[in-house]
Design a protein around this motif. Structure first.
Motif, mmCIF file in Angstrom:
data_model
loop_
_atom_site.group_PDB
_atom_site.id
_atom_site.type_symbol
_atom_site.label_atom_id
_atom_site.label_comp_id
_atom_site.label_asym_id
_atom_site.label_seq_id
_atom_site.Cartn_x
_atom_site.Cartn_y
_atom_site.Cartn_z
ATOM 1 N N GLU A 1 10.091 -16.123 1.849
ATOM 2 C CA GLU A 1 9.595 -17.503 1.834
ATOM 3 C C GLU A 1 10.447 -18.354 0.898
ATOM 4 O O GLU A 1 10.527 -19.565 1.065
ATOM 5 N N TYR B 1 12.028 -5.101 9.071
ATOM 6 C CA TYR B 1 10.721 -4.597 9.496
ATOM 7 C C TYR B 1 9.574 -5.549 9.218
ATOM 8 O O TYR B 1 8.467 -5.329 9.683
ATOM 9 N N GLY B 2 9.809 -6.574 8.443
ATOM 10 C CA GLY B 2 8.719 -7.472 8.067
ATOM 11 C C GLY B 2 8.369 -8.459 9.163
ATOM 12 O O GLY B 2 8.958 -8.459 10.241
ATOM 13 N N PRO B 3 7.416 -9.314 8.881
ATOM 14 C CA PRO B 3 6.904 -10.260 9.871
ATOM 15 C C PRO B 3 7.624 -11.599 9.830
ATOM 16 O O PRO B 3 7.092 -12.593 10.285
ATOM 17 N N TYR C 1 7.405 4.255 6.229
ATOM 18 C CA TYR C 1 7.378 2.801 6.279
ATOM 19 C C TYR C 1 6.321 2.240 5.335
ATOM 20 O O TYR C 1 6.573 1.298 4.573
ATOM 21 N N GLY C 2 5.144 2.859 5.353
ATOM 22 C CA GLY C 2 4.077 2.425 4.454
ATOM 23 C C GLY C 2 4.464 2.618 3.005
ATOM 24 O O GLY C 2 4.183 1.772 2.153
ATOM 25 N N ASP D 1 6.419 -4.409 -1.703
ATOM 26 C CA ASP D 1 5.470 -5.518 -1.840
ATOM 27 C C ASP D 1 4.742 -5.481 -3.176
ATOM 28 O O ASP D 1 3.937 -6.361 -3.465
ATOM 29 N N GLU E 1 2.574 -3.241 -4.116
ATOM 30 C CA GLU E 1 1.224 -2.665 -4.042
ATOM 31 C C GLU E 1 1.089 -1.447 -4.954
ATOM 32 O O GLU E 1 0.069 -1.252 -5.594
ATOM 33 N N ARG F 1 0.585 -2.536 -8.412
ATOM 34 C CA ARG F 1 -0.767 -3.070 -8.539
ATOM 35 C C ARG F 1 -1.793 -1.947 -8.696
ATOM 36 O O ARG F 1 -2.784 -2.091 -9.402
ATOM 37 N N TYR G 1 -2.404 -7.600 1.644
ATOM 38 C CA TYR G 1 -1.412 -6.578 1.314
ATOM 39 C C TYR G 1 0.029 -7.029 1.511
ATOM 40 O O TYR G 1 0.946 -6.337 1.096
ATOM 41 N N GLY G 2 0.217 -8.164 2.155
ATOM 42 C CA GLY G 2 1.568 -8.611 2.453
ATOM 43 C C GLY G 2 2.263 -9.248 1.263
ATOM 44 O O GLY G 2 1.707 -9.334 0.171
ATOM 45 N N PRO G 3 3.462 -9.684 1.472
ATOM 46 C CA PRO G 3 4.280 -10.245 0.389
ATOM 47 C C PRO G 3 4.135 -11.756 0.265
ATOM 48 O O PRO G 3 5.002 -12.406 -0.273
ATOM 49 N N HIS G 4 3.035 -12.307 0.763
ATOM 50 C CA HIS G 4 3.001 -13.756 0.919
ATOM 51 C C HIS G 4 2.432 -14.502 -0.278
ATOM 52 O O HIS G 4 2.631 -15.698 -0.412
ATOM 53 N N TYR H 1 -1.727 2.439 5.598
ATOM 54 C CA TYR H 1 -1.135 1.124 5.382
ATOM 55 C C TYR H 1 0.079 0.923 6.299
ATOM 56 O O TYR H 1 0.234 -0.119 6.936
ATOM 57 N N SER I 1 0.139 -1.939 9.119
ATOM 58 C CA SER I 1 1.055 -3.072 8.987
ATOM 59 C C SER I 1 2.187 -3.003 10.006
ATOM 60 O O SER I 1 2.611 -4.033 10.512
ATOM 61 N N ASP J 1 2.716 -5.981 12.541
ATOM 62 C CA ASP J 1 4.026 -6.638 12.577
ATOM 63 C C ASP J 1 4.707 -6.476 13.929
ATOM 64 O O ASP J 1 5.790 -7.015 14.137
#
Lengths: 209, 209
Positions: free
Chosen positions: A35, A116-118, A170-171, A178, A180, A183, B116-119, B170, B174, B178
């Motif tokens: 972004e 691989y992302g959106p 991938y996960g 990310d 996670e 976190r 869970y995403g990078p947003h 996950y 995802s 995706d």
DNA sequence: ACCTGAACACCGTTCAAGT
DNA sequence: ACCTGAACACCGTTCAAGT
């Protein structure tokens, strides 16, 4: 040793603007996520006007897709090398593929996210991406089929077992990238240990009993 | 039965603008991804000016974080219900947690991506998100510890085994959301079958031999 | 307390014009 | 062929002003 990333002051032509823009994209994604990447900032870093990128890419998404393609072109040889390195041991080949995938993702986070992302809005516009993706998946499926033929993995659709394995790595990589895992309180060291253990557990589940 | 999502024409106050904006965000993310969500469009759909959202959210990220929080507040009870439903069988509880997680993600794609995403650019600004995330993870860790106590899972750090399991589900959800599974040529039916098989293989690997 | 309207800085993209 | 400058529509965000 001219800096190819910036236009020489006064020079009209850039040299390799396409490359410089892709590098700027990788940097920007690493700094502040997909972004955070803007075409204008990439152009600025390359020392050109905001309109210049459109000589080399049809739009913003096209630039990002080019970086993703570059990523696959790095990943696939790494996967092939992992297979070649373990020619004699089909189980080691599967583990090697997983580790090579993880290592690639950790070392090339920007590429990985774009691959691989959106973030690519219209993947249909870049069919080569799908082809490269499939090629990597086929390597994994074949390694699994080979291990089955040798009687070291349980029976079952190789394609499906490959998809399960893919979901795990991938996960692991994307949740790591990310943030996670951080976190959830895992250090980088712990996360890495879990990656290895995870592959071990899954392989154990896939193994012939 | 007034439509809470749009301001009544001529009315000055909205009614529940906060809710309406969150719903618009969910819809926009579902329609065109997180990148496709804009505050201005959400405001437009709610029938208010572009500045109105700032009475209810400090900025764009704050709205998205609110949706993510709502997601955790839906997920956690679903996970708890999965545990309650299988009080007697510790292995079934683990499988139930995985399935509940997958079902949540598939049914709430917008929430899942935001959770869970990078947003979300600055997760530190929303500490409640990390707390809720951890709480779900603790449920899984405890279920694993319980199965170990009963001698049905192999020994090992429950935390680590939980992380492996989390990476699998996950990654499955995802990559499915995706579109990666579709790209690899799997139908929704096949993907679902693989989810179940995947859990089975991993549990088999984690089981006491 | 809650919302509007206008404004600012920024972005993707286009296009005529420059070299 | 490759790049610039100006322009357009859009976005996040702020703020004085309205109810």
């Amino acid at each position: 040793m001219a800096d190819v990333n910036k236009k020489q002051k006064g020079q009209y032509h850039h040299g390799d603007l396409r490359r410089a823009l892709m590098q700027a994209a990788v940097d920007l994604v690493a700094e502040s996520g997909v972004e955070g990447f803007t075409l204008r900032e990439a152009a600025k870093r390359a020392g050109v006007s905001a309109a210049a990128p459109y000589r080399h890419f049809s739009d913003r998404a096209d630039l990002l897709a080019a970086v993703a393609t570059e990523g696959f072109n790095r990943l696939l040889p790494a996967l092939q090398a992992a297979i070649d390195r373990t020619e004699d041991d089909s189980m080691a080949a599967i583990a090697g593929l997983g580790l090579a995938f993880v290592e690639f993702g950790v070392s090339n986070p920007s590429h990985f996210k774009l691959m691989y992302g959106p973030h690519l809005p219209d993947r249909a516009a870049h069919p080569e991406l799908g082809d490269l993706d499939l090629e990597g998946f086929r390597m994994l499926s074949q390694a699994i089929a080979r291990a089955q033929e040798e009687g070291r993995l349980t029976t079952g659709e190789p394609r499906q077992m490959a998809l399960v394995s893919f979901a795990l790595v991938y996960g692991a990589v994307s949740s790591y990238l990310d943030g996670e895992m951080t976190r959830l309180g895992f250090s980088t060291r712990e996360a890495q240990a879990m990656l290895e253990a995870g592959g071990f557990y899954l392989l154990r589940g896939l193994a012939r009993s």
